[in-house]
Design a protein around this motif. Sequence first.
Motif, short mmCIF file in Angstrom:
data_model
loop_
_atom_site.label_atom_id
_atom_site.label_comp_id
_atom_site.label_asym_id
_atom_site.label_seq_id
_atom_site.Cartn_x
_atom_site.Cartn_y
_atom_site.Cartn_z
N LYS A 9 9.45 -60.10 0.17
CA LYS A 9 8.81 -59.87 -1.12
C LYS A 9 8.34 -58.42 -1.23
O LYS A 9 7.56 -57.94 -0.41
CB LYS A 9 7.63 -60.81 -1.31
N ILE A 10 8.82 -57.76 -2.27
CA ILE A 10 8.44 -56.38 -2.57
C ILE A 10 7.42 -56.42 -3.68
O ILE A 10 7.62 -57.10 -4.69
CB ILE A 10 9.68 -55.57 -3.02
N GLY A 11 6.30 -55.71 -3.50
CA GLY A 11 5.29 -55.73 -4.56
C GLY A 11 4.01 -55.03 -4.19
O GLY A 11 3.99 -54.09 -3.39
N ASP A 12 2.93 -55.53 -4.75
CA ASP A 12 1.59 -54.96 -4.59
C ASP A 12 1.17 -55.04 -3.12
O ASP A 12 1.06 -56.13 -2.56
CB ASP A 12 0.62 -55.75 -5.46
N PRO A 13 0.90 -53.91 -2.48
CA PRO A 13 0.53 -53.93 -1.06
C PRO A 13 -0.83 -54.60 -0.81
O PRO A 13 -1.12 -54.96 0.33
CB PRO A 13 0.50 -52.46 -0.67
N LEU A 14 -1.63 -54.80 -1.83
CA LEU A 14 -2.91 -55.47 -1.66
C LEU A 14 -2.79 -56.99 -1.74
O LEU A 14 -3.74 -57.71 -1.46
CB LEU A 14 -3.92 -54.96 -2.70
N ASN A 15 -1.61 -57.47 -2.13
CA ASN A 15 -1.36 -58.90 -2.19
C ASN A 15 -0.85 -59.35 -0.82
O ASN A 15 0.15 -58.84 -0.32
CB ASN A 15 -0.32 -59.19 -3.28
N ARG A 16 -1.52 -60.32 -0.21
CA ARG A 16 -1.17 -60.75 1.15
C ARG A 16 0.24 -61.34 1.26
O ARG A 16 0.81 -61.38 2.33
CB ARG A 16 -2.18 -61.77 1.66
N SER A 17 0.81 -61.77 0.16
CA SER A 17 2.16 -62.33 0.23
C SER A 17 3.25 -61.25 0.16
O SER A 17 4.42 -61.54 0.31
CB SER A 17 2.38 -63.36 -0.88
N THR A 18 2.85 -60.00 -0.05
CA THR A 18 3.80 -58.90 -0.12
C THR A 18 4.23 -58.48 1.27
O THR A 18 3.40 -58.31 2.16
CB THR A 18 3.17 -57.69 -0.86
N ASP A 19 5.54 -58.32 1.46
CA ASP A 19 6.07 -57.84 2.73
C ASP A 19 6.24 -56.33 2.74
O ASP A 19 6.17 -55.70 3.79
CB ASP A 19 7.44 -58.48 3.01
N HIS A 20 6.54 -55.77 1.57
CA HIS A 20 6.79 -54.32 1.51
C HIS A 20 6.30 -53.77 0.18
O HIS A 20 6.68 -54.24 -0.88
CB HIS A 20 8.29 -54.04 1.69
N GLY A 21 5.46 -52.74 0.25
CA GLY A 21 4.94 -52.08 -0.94
C GLY A 21 5.75 -50.83 -1.27
O GLY A 21 6.81 -50.59 -0.69
N PRO A 22 5.24 -50.00 -2.19
CA PRO A 22 5.96 -48.80 -2.60
C PRO A 22 5.84 -47.68 -1.57
O PRO A 22 4.98 -47.71 -0.69
CB PRO A 22 5.27 -48.42 -3.90
N GLN A 23 6.69 -46.68 -1.72
CA GLN A 23 6.55 -45.46 -0.92
C GLN A 23 5.36 -44.69 -1.49
O GLN A 23 4.95 -44.91 -2.63
CB GLN A 23 7.83 -44.62 -1.00
N ASN A 24 4.83 -43.76 -0.72
CA ASN A 24 3.63 -43.03 -1.13
C ASN A 24 3.84 -42.11 -2.33
O ASN A 24 2.93 -41.92 -3.13
CB ASN A 24 3.09 -42.18 0.02
#
Length: 169
Positions: free
Chosen positions: A2-17
């Motif tokens: 799951k790609i998405g909000d890094p603050l969501n615990r179900s997210t595996d990968h957030g955005p690049q900086n």
Amino acid sequence: MKIGDPLNRSTDHGPQNHKAHLDKLLEFCQMGIKEGATLVYGGKQVQRPGFFFEPTVFTDVQDHMYIAKEESFGPIMIVSKFKTGEVDDVLRRANATEYGLASGVFTRDISKALYVSERLNAGTVFINTYNKTDVATPFGGFKQSGFGKDLGQEALNEYLKTKAVTIEY
């Protein structure tokens, strides 16, 4: 994954900086394709607001290729196969890189996996899995892949000052 909000615990990968890093990842993938590696999955920006990049897998990667020698610092996995008799030669070549953040070993032979993991110059070695961590496990690289550790007891050392005081009277 799951790609998405890094603050969501179900997210595996957030955005690049930042956009420059996203652009670097796109160039990294283009270089891999140009040099003959096989792009199995990913290699593109995710079409949504932000600097999201698809988890990416390359196979048929040769040691001389740019993507084998450089670190993307992104969600790009480089898969290299080798035969049993080539283990020490592969280790020598793998350890010749200036980076050493994380590596993964996939095999049915656990003794071989432990042999390889002990000899890899990487701060983390995953065996038959990848990126499974726990907050109690120290994480950090060797060589140009960082200094110090995040997470675990090791990370606390970054906040401590050790002092020795010697008095003669």
